[in-house]
Design a protein around this motif. Sequence first.
Motif, mmCIF file in Angstrom:
data_model
loop_
_atom_site.group_PDB
_atom_site.id
_atom_site.type_symbol
_atom_site.label_atom_id
_atom_site.label_comp_id
_atom_site.label_asym_id
_atom_site.label_seq_id
_atom_site.Cartn_x
_atom_site.Cartn_y
_atom_site.Cartn_z
ATOM 1 N N GLY A 1 -8.231 5.153 -16.918
ATOM 2 C CA GLY A 1 -7.047 5.987 -16.718
ATOM 3 C C GLY A 1 -6.124 5.914 -17.924
ATOM 4 N N LEU B 1 -1.058 3.398 -8.637
ATOM 5 C CA LEU B 1 -2.447 3.321 -8.186
ATOM 6 C C LEU B 1 -2.925 1.876 -8.163
ATOM 7 C CD1 LEU B 1 -4.532 5.513 -7.450
ATOM 8 C CD2 LEU B 1 -5.478 5.234 -9.718
ATOM 9 N N LYS C 1 2.161 6.647 -12.650
ATOM 10 C CA LYS C 1 1.192 6.968 -11.595
ATOM 11 C C LYS C 1 0.090 5.913 -11.547
ATOM 12 C CE LYS C 1 0.857 12.012 -11.021
ATOM 13 N NZ LYS C 1 1.252 12.122 -9.632
ATOM 14 N N LEU C 2 -0.382 5.512 -12.739
ATOM 15 C CA LEU C 2 -1.440 4.496 -12.785
ATOM 16 C C LEU C 2 -0.937 3.162 -12.264
ATOM 17 C CD1 LEU C 2 -3.354 5.157 -16.098
ATOM 18 C CD2 LEU C 2 -4.202 5.365 -13.783
ATOM 19 N N ASN D 1 5.335 10.698 -14.378
ATOM 20 C CA ASN D 1 4.860 10.059 -15.597
ATOM 21 C C ASN D 1 3.451 9.514 -15.351
ATOM 22 O OD1 ASN D 1 4.348 7.776 -17.396
ATOM 23 N ND2 ASN D 1 6.393 8.224 -18.177
ATOM 24 N N LEU D 2 2.523 9.872 -16.231
ATOM 25 C CA LEU D 2 1.126 9.533 -15.973
ATOM 26 C C LEU D 2 0.893 8.023 -15.941
ATOM 27 C CD1 LEU D 2 -0.809 12.208 -18.055
ATOM 28 C CD2 LEU D 2 0.041 12.324 -15.738
ATOM 29 N N VAL D 3 1.614 7.264 -16.782
ATOM 30 C CA VAL D 3 1.429 5.809 -16.769
ATOM 31 C C VAL D 3 1.985 5.217 -15.476
ATOM 32 C CG1 VAL D 3 2.020 3.659 -17.919
ATOM 33 C CG2 VAL D 3 1.409 5.641 -19.266
ATOM 34 N N MET E 1 0.836 -1.192 0.000
ATOM 35 C CA MET E 1 0.000 0.000 0.000
ATOM 36 C C MET E 1 0.876 1.249 0.000
ATOM 37 S SD MET E 1 -2.608 1.054 2.946
ATOM 38 C CE MET E 1 -3.074 2.740 3.157
ATOM 39 N N VAL F 1 2.371 6.862 -6.678
ATOM 40 C CA VAL F 1 1.363 7.801 -7.181
ATOM 41 C C VAL F 1 1.796 9.232 -6.900
ATOM 42 C CG1 VAL F 1 -1.007 8.580 -6.952
ATOM 43 C CG2 VAL F 1 -0.508 6.168 -6.883
ATOM 44 N N PHE G 1 -1.472 0.099 -5.232
ATOM 45 C CA PHE G 1 -2.206 0.573 -4.063
ATOM 46 C C PHE G 1 -3.538 -0.171 -3.928
ATOM 47 C CE2 PHE G 1 -5.009 4.138 -2.440
ATOM 48 C CZ PHE G 1 -4.588 4.030 -1.132
ATOM 49 N N GLN G 2 -4.251 -0.302 -5.051
ATOM 50 C CA GLN G 2 -5.546 -0.996 -4.999
ATOM 51 C C GLN G 2 -5.366 -2.479 -4.724
ATOM 52 O OE1 GLN G 2 -7.090 0.407 -8.854
ATOM 53 N NE2 GLN G 2 -8.850 1.152 -7.739
ATOM 54 N N PHE H 1 1.207 3.949 -2.989
ATOM 55 C CA PHE H 1 0.836 5.329 -2.668
ATOM 56 C C PHE H 1 2.002 6.267 -2.973
ATOM 57 C CE2 PHE H 1 -1.146 8.212 0.741
ATOM 58 C CZ PHE H 1 -2.035 8.713 -0.175
#
Lengths: 119, 494
Positions: free
Chosen positions: A91, A36, A32-33, A28-30, A16, A23, A39-40, A20
């Motif tokens: 996303g 995420l 970050k995903l 970089n947007l990818v 986790m 993120v 994290f999930q 986190f």
Amino acid sequence: MQILGLYNYWIFIVLMMCGFYVVISRGNLVKKLVGLNIFQTSVFILYISMGKIAGGTAPILTGMATIYSNPVPHVLILTAIVVGIATTALGLALVVRIHEAYGTIEEDEIHAQSEDEAL
Amino acid sequence: MTEHLPVLQVVVPLIAAPLCALLRPGRAVWLLAMVTCALCLLIAALLLDRVLAQGVISYAMGGWPAPWGIEYRVDAANAYMLLIVAAIGAVVMAFARTVVEQRIRLPASKQPWFYATYLLCLTGLLGMIVTGDAFNVFVFLEISSLSSYVLISIGRDRRALTAAYQYLIMGTIGATFILIGIGFLYVMTGTLNMADLAARLPAVADTRTVRAAFAFLTIGISLKLALFPLHLWLPNAYAYAPSAVTAFLAATATKVAIYVLLRFFFTIFGAQFSFGTMRLDAILLPLALAGIFSASVVAIFQTNVKRMLAYSSVAQIGYMILGISLVSVTGLTAAISHLFNHALMKGTLFMALGCVSFRIGAVSLDRMAGVGRIMPWTMGAFVIGGLSLIGVPMTAGFVSKWYLILGALERGWWPVALLVLFTSLLAVVYIWRVVETAYFQPAPEGRATTGEAPLALLVPTWTLALANLYFGLDTSLNAGVARRAAEALLGVGP
């Protein structure tokens, strides 16, 4: 001993925090995903762990077993997995569109372009 | 038939959504969506009527009795919220057609998907309100969130994409925190039914797990309702979304999150635990005040009017949280009544801005100069919405501000009451900037002199504008029912 016995919960906490942190820290947007997602996924492990009883079996009345695992958290987390897939798909779709619109998926470069637009 | 109303509230838009996606673009798909929204409103009105007459309605999903199956439980607070969301959903849907057909950068063949997504978002919001099951709240939360990310991303500006992405990241973190919180509660109690949770939690309340659950839920829900300083996703999302979407989300999404907050803290944890043991009010009060003050000040310096109103929304959410942190019937009445009134005023303001951008293609202050003279009806609605936002007597906004100040004085917190008055003056400043530009400045060179917005946009806008005036005078719904909802949540009174 108890600390080691609860190792799956430790994995939950470590995953986790890793997710986190990714993120928050990555631009970089990818990436970050990806963070995420980790994290999930950690939450999935939390739910699956709490339904499991050591030595327990699937809750089917066969007359053989006496200890059953609780199936409810497992079913709940199936729903959450579906939600996670939908979130990731959406996303990534947004990232594709952002790449088309800005030509980059680095947060600071997008930010710089948006700043120019505002001026 | 009538005993199935609670589930129909969710099932009707849920089934209509894929049907919309299957239809060909054109009038029929809008008509289907509109009829669905109208049906939702009718169901919500019937539910409120029944709840007020007969008390709590409990519906066992699929015939499975309450603690095992999913229970839909409607009391005064839910029924009131359902009415707000369904009403705004219907009014904005009436508004949406013209905007979608001409103003959204969406190929005509994709338009049915807009209606499908809108209905899914409505389903999620209504479901979060109507359900009596903690995990079900999470599922509906994600349905509404995922569809609202999509709705935001179809804005004309490319910044809508980054705004939607940012909201997706923040929203998912918030939802996952809520999921962790619910998981901890389940570990301790073995139940997900809200009433059952409320009955079993006191026995295990003094454990670290329950306190951790409380913390995760607080942060998660605060992210979704854009409590200062967790509001960073909101201004961009509202500023760059299509105007119909902004009007819909601003009037409903954050309100439903506040309802979820009320439900978790008052019904499940109980006011005694949330505010007595955990002292949540000590955290909420300063954040609410800081949010009201800073967001109002930031709003004054915005040049994009939509963004200005988005910051104003953050401030208004602060007022609601302030009402909650008073932990009294009057304070809660103020918060719940402001949920309703703020939906009316922000709906009006954002739809009026939608009319402006429909005609002149922009909502920045300099482009809006002189627009009051060519679009008198649109700006008339904007002024009414603005007056209501400020809290002038005879408008809906006054009712909630009045209760808020009463509640603060009841607790003897006169500085808080003074701050509420002072920040209302800040609202005067930012609303006046728009009014002054629109009415008293000459139109900029080179702007096409187009006329008033079409009737299809004006009628929904004015419906909400007149509702602002009506509910400023007849307060039986926005204050009377709000008080009953507050009493139900606090567990006092009938």
